[in-house]
Design a protein around this motif. Structure first.
Motif, PDB file in Angstrom:
ATOM      1  N   LYS A 276       0.836  -1.205   0.000  1.00 25.25           N
ATOM      2  CA  LYS A 276       0.000   0.000   0.000  1.00 25.25           C
ATOM      3  C   LYS A 276       0.868   1.251   0.000  1.00 25.25           C
ATOM      4  O   LYS A 276       0.613   2.205  -0.724  1.00 25.25           O
TER       5      LYS A 276
ATOM      6  N   ALA B 250       9.540  -0.275 -11.226  1.00 28.02           N
ATOM      7  CA  ALA B 250       8.717  -1.129 -10.372  1.00 28.02           C
ATOM      8  C   ALA B 250       9.421  -2.459 -10.096  1.00 28.02           C
ATOM      9  O   ALA B 250       9.382  -2.971  -8.978  1.00 28.02           O
TER      10      ALA B 250
ATOM     11  N   ARG C 263       2.059   6.796  -6.846  1.00 30.97           N
ATOM     12  CA  ARG C 263       1.017   7.739  -7.287  1.00 30.97           C
ATOM     13  C   ARG C 263       1.370   9.168  -6.904  1.00 30.97           C
ATOM     14  O   ARG C 263       1.048  10.116  -7.627  1.00 30.97           O
TER      15      ARG C 263
ATOM     16  N   ARG D 204       4.011   1.483  -1.060  1.00 32.25           N
ATOM     17  CA  ARG D 204       4.698   1.577  -2.351  1.00 32.25           C
ATOM     18  C   ARG D 204       3.763   2.141  -3.405  1.00 32.25           C
ATOM     19  O   ARG D 204       4.146   3.016  -4.198  1.00 32.25           O
ATOM     20  N   GLU D 205       2.528   1.676  -3.446  1.00 27.94           N
ATOM     21  CA  GLU D 205       1.552   2.187  -4.418  1.00 27.94           C
ATOM     22  C   GLU D 205       1.294   3.671  -4.190  1.00 27.94           C
ATOM     23  O   GLU D 205       1.250   4.446  -5.141  1.00 27.94           O
ATOM     24  N   TRP D 206       1.140   4.073  -2.933  1.00 29.88           N
ATOM     25  CA  TRP D 206       0.901   5.481  -2.614  1.00 29.88           C
ATOM     26  C   TRP D 206       2.093   6.329  -3.053  1.00 29.88           C
ATOM     27  O   TRP D 206       1.920   7.389  -3.645  1.00 29.88           O
TER      28      TRP D 206
END
Length: 123
Positions: free
Chosen positions: A76, A104, A83, A78-80
Motif C-alpha cells: 500500500k 517497479a 502515485r 509503495r503504491e501510494w
C-alpha cells in the motif's frame, strides 16, 4: 502473533514546507487505515534536511500491525509513493528501506529482500 511497529516517513520533496509534509503524511495515514492494522499514529522526530523549505521536525507514522500484515502495508505504501511521486522511508527495528523513483521491478526486488528479513516469526 506479535505486533510489529512499522515506522513510515514521507521524505521531503523540493520546495515542500512543513504543512505540505503534514498533508502528505495524513494522506498516507488515511490509505493505511483502510487496511486491517491496529493503529497508524502520527509522531514527530528527526529534522528535515539542511536547506529545505520549512525546515523542522519530520512527521512520521508508527503503524502497528501483525507480522503477516507487513507485506500488505508495504505494498500500500509503495503504491501510494508511486502515485504521489514521493519517496517514503519505512523501518522495522531500525532496518530501513527508502521507496524511491526506481522501476517497479527494481523496487519490488529490493522490497522482497527487505521483507524477507522480517518475515520470520519473532520470539
Amino acid at each position: 502473533m506479535a505486533d510489529t511497529d512499522l515506522i513510515v516517513a514521507v521524505q521531503p520533496g523540493d520546495g515542500d514546507d512543513l504543512r505540505e509534509r503534514q498533508r502528505l503524511t495524513e494522506q498516507l495515514r488515511a490509505a493505511l487505515l483502510d487496511l486491517d492494522i491496529d493503529a497508524a499514529d502520527r509522531v514527530s522526530g528527526g529534522t528535515a534536511p539542511a536547506g529545505s523549505k520549512g525546515a523542522g521536525l519530520i512527521e512520521s507514522l508508527v503503524v502497528k500491525l501483525g507480522v503477516v500484515a507487513v507485506t500488505t502495508a508495504v505494498v500500500k505504501i509503495r503504491e501510494w509513493a508511486g502515485r504521489s511521486n514521493r519517496s517514503v522511508k519505512i523501518s522495522i527495528d531500525g532496518d530501513s528501506i527508502e521507496l524511491t523513483c526506481v522501476t517497479a521491478a527494481q523496487q519490488q526486488e529490493l522490497l522482497d529482500i527487505w521483507l524477507a528479513r522480517h518475515a520470520a516469526p519473532r520470539s
